[in-house]
Design a protein around this motif. Structure first.
Motif, PDB file in Angstrom:
ATOM      1  N   PRO A 142       0.681  -1.396   0.128  1.00  0.00           N
ATOM      2  CA  PRO A 142       0.088  -0.012   0.013  1.00  0.00           C
ATOM      3  C   PRO A 142       0.852   1.223   0.036  1.00  0.00           C
ATOM      4  O   PRO A 142       1.915   1.567   0.862  1.00  0.00           O
ATOM      5  CB  PRO A 142      -0.902  -0.007   1.095  1.00  0.00           C
ATOM      6  CG  PRO A 142      -0.005  -0.880   2.190  1.00  0.00           C
ATOM      7  CD  PRO A 142       0.738  -2.030   1.087  1.00  0.00           C
ATOM      8  N   SER A 143       0.631   2.141  -0.938  1.00  0.00           N
ATOM      9  CA  SER A 143       1.360   3.545  -0.865  1.00  0.00           C
ATOM     10  C   SER A 143       1.007   4.218   0.252  1.00  0.00           C
ATOM     11  O   SER A 143       2.166   4.913   0.539  1.00  0.00           O
ATOM     12  CB  SER A 143       0.983   4.239  -2.118  1.00  0.00           C
ATOM     13  OG  SER A 143      -0.432   4.195  -2.310  1.00  0.00           O
ATOM     14  N   THR A 144       0.122   4.314   0.982  1.00  0.00           N
ATOM     15  CA  THR A 144      -0.280   4.978   1.882  1.00  0.00           C
ATOM     16  C   THR A 144       1.062   4.699   3.341  1.00  0.00           C
ATOM     17  O   THR A 144       1.363   5.704   3.934  1.00  0.00           O
ATOM     18  CB  THR A 144      -1.369   4.733   2.820  1.00  0.00           C
ATOM     19  OG1 THR A 144      -2.077   3.387   2.552  1.00  0.00           O
ATOM     20  CG2 THR A 144      -2.443   5.561   2.256  1.00  0.00           C
ATOM     21  N   ALA A 145       1.390   3.511   3.063  1.00  0.00           N
ATOM     22  CA  ALA A 145       2.440   3.092   3.925  1.00  0.00           C
ATOM     23  C   ALA A 145       3.760   3.958   3.749  1.00  0.00           C
ATOM     24  O   ALA A 145       4.552   4.160   4.890  1.00  0.00           O
ATOM     25  CB  ALA A 145       2.890   1.654   4.111  1.00  0.00           C
ATOM     26  N   SER A 150       7.989   9.757   1.612  1.00  0.00           N
ATOM     27  CA  SER A 150       7.536  10.368   0.399  1.00  0.00           C
ATOM     28  C   SER A 150       7.520  11.683   0.773  1.00  0.00           C
ATOM     29  O   SER A 150       8.002  12.730  -0.236  1.00  0.00           O
ATOM     30  CB  SER A 150       6.284   9.818  -0.137  1.00  0.00           C
ATOM     31  OG  SER A 150       6.455   8.563  -0.709  1.00  0.00           O
ATOM     32  N   TYR A 151       6.933  12.145   1.780  1.00  0.00           N
ATOM     33  CA  TYR A 151       6.885  13.464   2.225  1.00  0.00           C
ATOM     34  C   TYR A 151       8.143  14.304   2.708  1.00  0.00           C
ATOM     35  O   TYR A 151       8.444  15.254   2.238  1.00  0.00           O
ATOM     36  CB  TYR A 151       5.789  13.315   3.545  1.00  0.00           C
ATOM     37  CG  TYR A 151       5.806  14.824   4.262  1.00  0.00           C
ATOM     38  CD1 TYR A 151       5.072  15.647   4.009  1.00  0.00           C
ATOM     39  CD2 TYR A 151       6.761  15.339   5.209  1.00  0.00           C
ATOM     40  CE1 TYR A 151       4.581  16.768   4.569  1.00  0.00           C
ATOM     41  CE2 TYR A 151       6.569  16.648   5.678  1.00  0.00           C
ATOM     42  CZ  TYR A 151       5.817  17.268   5.582  1.00  0.00           C
ATOM     43  OH  TYR A 151       5.316  18.595   6.111  1.00  0.00           O
TER      44      TYR A 151
ATOM     45  N   PRO B  21      10.302   8.388 -11.270  1.00  0.00           N
ATOM     46  CA  PRO B  21       9.154   8.643 -10.108  1.00  0.00           C
ATOM     47  C   PRO B  21       8.893   7.425  -9.323  1.00  0.00           C
ATOM     48  O   PRO B  21       8.820   7.220  -8.041  1.00  0.00           O
ATOM     49  CB  PRO B  21       7.968   9.025 -10.962  1.00  0.00           C
ATOM     50  CG  PRO B  21       8.066   8.854 -12.385  1.00  0.00           C
ATOM     51  CD  PRO B  21       9.231   8.460 -12.500  1.00  0.00           C
ATOM     52  N   LEU B  22       8.995   6.229  -9.768  1.00  0.00           N
ATOM     53  CA  LEU B  22       8.804   4.950  -9.099  1.00  0.00           C
ATOM     54  C   LEU B  22       9.854   4.850  -8.235  1.00  0.00           C
ATOM     55  O   LEU B  22       9.575   4.442  -6.768  1.00  0.00           O
ATOM     56  CB  LEU B  22       8.801   3.623  -9.806  1.00  0.00           C
ATOM     57  CG  LEU B  22       7.371   3.175 -10.146  1.00  0.00           C
ATOM     58  CD1 LEU B  22       7.444   1.846 -10.943  1.00  0.00           C
ATOM     59  CD2 LEU B  22       6.647   2.847  -9.135  1.00  0.00           C
ATOM     60  N   LEU B  23      11.084   5.089  -8.426  1.00  0.00           N
ATOM     61  CA  LEU B  23      12.276   5.009  -7.642  1.00  0.00           C
ATOM     62  C   LEU B  23      12.376   5.981  -6.632  1.00  0.00           C
ATOM     63  O   LEU B  23      12.276   5.813  -5.363  1.00  0.00           O
ATOM     64  CB  LEU B  23      13.631   5.083  -8.547  1.00  0.00           C
ATOM     65  CG  LEU B  23      13.672   3.872  -9.221  1.00  0.00           C
ATOM     66  CD1 LEU B  23      15.041   4.076 -10.186  1.00  0.00           C
ATOM     67  CD2 LEU B  23      13.875   2.541  -8.414  1.00  0.00           C
ATOM     68  N   TRP B  26       8.687   5.748  -4.465  1.00  0.00           N
ATOM     69  CA  TRP B  26       7.875   4.312  -3.874  1.00  0.00           C
ATOM     70  C   TRP B  26       9.224   3.343  -3.501  1.00  0.00           C
ATOM     71  O   TRP B  26       9.387   3.087  -2.378  1.00  0.00           O
ATOM     72  CB  TRP B  26       7.205   3.707  -4.969  1.00  0.00           C
ATOM     73  CG  TRP B  26       6.348   2.599  -4.557  1.00  0.00           C
ATOM     74  CD1 TRP B  26       5.353   2.372  -3.606  1.00  0.00           C
ATOM     75  CD2 TRP B  26       6.951   1.243  -4.691  1.00  0.00           C
ATOM     76  NE1 TRP B  26       4.986   1.238  -3.583  1.00  0.00           N
ATOM     77  CE2 TRP B  26       6.259   0.449  -4.102  1.00  0.00           C
ATOM     78  CE3 TRP B  26       8.167   0.508  -5.689  1.00  0.00           C
ATOM     79  CZ2 TRP B  26       6.088  -0.815  -3.980  1.00  0.00           C
ATOM     80  CZ3 TRP B  26       8.316  -0.623  -5.595  1.00  0.00           C
ATOM     81  CH2 TRP B  26       7.427  -1.502  -4.618  1.00  0.00           C
ATOM     82  N   LEU B  27       9.972   3.203  -4.519  1.00  0.00           N
ATOM     83  CA  LEU B  27      11.030   1.977  -4.107  1.00  0.00           C
ATOM     84  C   LEU B  27      12.239   2.819  -3.083  1.00  0.00           C
ATOM     85  O   LEU B  27      12.485   2.397  -2.036  1.00  0.00           O
ATOM     86  CB  LEU B  27      11.783   1.596  -5.148  1.00  0.00           C
ATOM     87  CG  LEU B  27      12.610   0.286  -4.996  1.00  0.00           C
ATOM     88  CD1 LEU B  27      11.735  -0.643  -4.537  1.00  0.00           C
ATOM     89  CD2 LEU B  27      13.627  -0.163  -5.965  1.00  0.00           C
TER      90      LEU B  27
END
Lengths: 304, 291
Positions: A142-145, A150-151, B21-23, B26-27
């Protein structure tokens, strides 16, 4: 319908006994259908009721909305509640913000999902297996995790509190890549080879030959992404603090909480909720078929 | 040789617009959060203090963490199972040549399209204890009023009702597609063998739609682990933590208490749960799902 079916059977010579036997389950079937209709109608009404309640409560006076038992039809229709709500917060701006951001995200996702999907389906290179695996895992987590890191990444890039940050961080979706990859796999590789023989570059083949063939998948992807992004709340709320940049869900939520509105101006709150969802319900009414089709495709995505 | 090299480069170039953007979002963050979970940091101080497994040992001795784990589990079971069973039920109701099924489908599916925040606001009024519709209806059947969102025993139920309302039409559409694709000759053959409808359902329909059930249970479980909007609007994790899922606890410790280390550790737990569930479902699918 049922009667003609029965009489047809009699006329084709089946025995009377047989027809008699048929009649009992037919009445049973008719009753069954009636019960089905009744149940479906009741459930559908119950499901639609919160929408009705939202709209109708938006018309009530503050006194009436605090009345018990509640009224199912307002004594007088206070249109001014809707006007008040519309004017007490920049809802037009919020909705425009959401629409713009969602549209930009859709555009970027089409481009980069298509290019990735094209590489994964019609090009040969060493990293192919690893990339496919990476995307597969991405679907499960889940991306929310990962919102917190990311912030921090966005803050390092100095993209907090900007649409650039919001759009860039949403510009790729594993789901979209999956969906488009699925569509590209159906396209014959010979088409690509024919294009190459004619001297067309991969880029050209992708956009002039393959993309037009999978229009319907693009439509599905754009609709699903648009709806998702328009409704998005958690992530935009985290990274856009400037009230002018707020998207519609966050704006509505602020209206709900701020200025003593919490529990005091309920008719206005209900009115605001109603016009927030209106564009989506209208969009849905016009694009139902495509949205429902997405189910077919999503299910297909998972099988591979 | 040069042609081959160019071919590799070109393919990589094609993947970059999605890969970068995935890296980055996300990764990279996935690795970063594991690192952060070993530190003590408050967003502000210049240094992140390395504390090893302290955040984890703190979580494992913290009753709030277990409470959240329990809420997450209850929320998962309470949303996934009814959504699947209800969706299948509705699809079965609609399956046999119902006229105006398009209308029913529209009505049942529309909650899924609408913003969770807006509909949760409307629902919180329905659950209002003094003048809300929910208690009026309970009154009709002679049940005394419930505190709903203000009552620790009922708040999760209320949140679950909204969640189910949002997603049941969605799962119904999946089952409608699956039921439409059932081989009719097989069902007819069973009818000729005088199989009852329950037998037919259990031994033919259910196994044949198992890929859909499997798919829905994975997606819905991941969705339930991500549920945030309705909780934020309706209860904010309360009362008394009764609706505080792991994700909500993660959000609160990160962005309300600014406890980055603890928040990251919770996020890692959420990710581990996902990996574990994916693994289990992968193994299960080999045994139970009939393609």
């Amino acid at each position: 319908m049922d009667m003609t079916a029965i009489s047809k059977q009699t006329s084709t010579g089946s025995s009377r006994e047989n027809t008699q036997k048929e009649k009992v389950p037919r009445t049973g079937k008719l009753l069954g259908t009636a019960i089905r209709y009744l149940l479906l109608a009741l459930i559908s009404l119950a499901m639609a009721f919160p929408f009705y309640w939202m709209v109708i409560s938006g018309f009530k006076t503050n006194d009436e909305i605090w009345q018990f038992p509640p009224t199912f039809w307002p004594e007088t229709f206070r249109w001014s509640n809707y006007v008040d709500a519309w004017q007490s917060a920049p809802f037009a701006r919020y909705m425009l913000n959401s629409t713009g951001v969602a549209a930009a995200i859709c555009l970027f996702q089409i481009i980069n999902s298509s290019m990735m999907a094209y590489a994964l389906t019609h090009m040969r290179f060493r990293m192919k297996g690893i990339l496919t695996g990476l995307i597969l895992v991405g679907y499960m987590i889940p991306s929310t995790a990962v919102y917190l890191p990311s912030y921090l990444v966005l803050s390092e890039l100095r993209l907090l509190d900007s649409y650039t940050g919001l759009i860039v961080s949403n510009c790729v979706s594993v789901f979209s890549i999956f969906l488009i990859r699925q569509a590209f796999m159906q396209v014959s590789h010979e088409l690509v080879e024919a294009g190459q023989l004619d001297g067309a570059s991969h880029f050209r083949i992708l956009w002039t030959i393959i993309a037009p063939l999978v229009r319907s998948t693009f439509a599905v992807m754009v609709l699903i992404t648009f709806i998702d992004q328009y409704n998005n709340y958690f992530w935009p709320m985290l990274i856009t603090k400037d009230p002018n940049l707020q998207l519609v869900s966050a704006g509505l939520r602020s209206f709900f909480v701020e200025g003593g509105a919490y529990g005091l101006a309920w008719p206005q709150i209900m009115a605001a909720s109603a016009f927030t969802i209106a564009p989506l319900l209208i969009l849905f009414l016009f694009t139902q078929k495509t949205i429902m089709q997405s189910v077919n495709m999503t299910a297909g995505v998972n099988k591979n | 040789m040069r042609v081959k090299l160019w071919r590799e480069t070109e393919a990589i170039l094609f993947t970059l617009p999605a890969l970068v953007p995935l890296l980055v979002f996300w990764l990279g963050p996935l690795g970063y959060i594991v690192y952060l979970s070993f530190t003590d940091w408050d967003f502000m101080s210049p240094d992140k203090l390395f504390v090893g497994l302290e955040n984890y040992s703190y979580l494992l001795t913290n009753s709030e963490f277990y409470q959240s784990l329990k809420v997450t589990l209850l929320f998962g079971l309470g949303s996934v199972i009814p959504t699947i069973v209800g969706g299948l039920g509705l699809a079965m109701l609609m399956n046999s040549r119902i006229k105006s099924s398009g209308l029913f489908r529209t009505l049942l599916f529309s909650p899924w399209v609408t913003p969770t925040v807006a509909v949760s606001i409307a629902w919180s009024w329905i659950f209002e204890p003094e003048v809300g519709l929910a208690n009026l209806m309970l009154g009709w059947v002679g049940v005394s009023p419930i505190g709903w969102l203000r009552d620790a025993d009922w708040a999760l139920v209320a949140v679950l009702i909204v969640t189910l309302w949002k997603s049941i039409g969605w799962s119904m559409v999946f089952y409608l597609v699956a039921l439409r694709n059932l081989p009719s000759d097989l069902l007819e053959a069973a009818s000729i063998d005088s199989a009852g409808s329950w037998d037919k359902f259990r031994s033919i329909t259910l196994p044949l739609i198992s890929p859909t059930t499997f798919f829905l249970s994975i997606i819905l479980t991941i969705q339930s682990l991500q549920a945030y909007d309705q909780i934020n609007v309706m209860t904010q994790g309360g009362p008394a933590g009764s609706t505080r899922t792991l994700l909500y606890m993660y959000y609160q410790s990160a962005f309300e208490s600014f406890n980055v280390g603890e928040a990251s550790a919770i996020a890692v737990v959420i990710i581990l749960i996902c990996v574990l569930l994916s693994g289990i479902s992968f193994l299960l699918s080999r045994r139970l799902v009939h393609y």
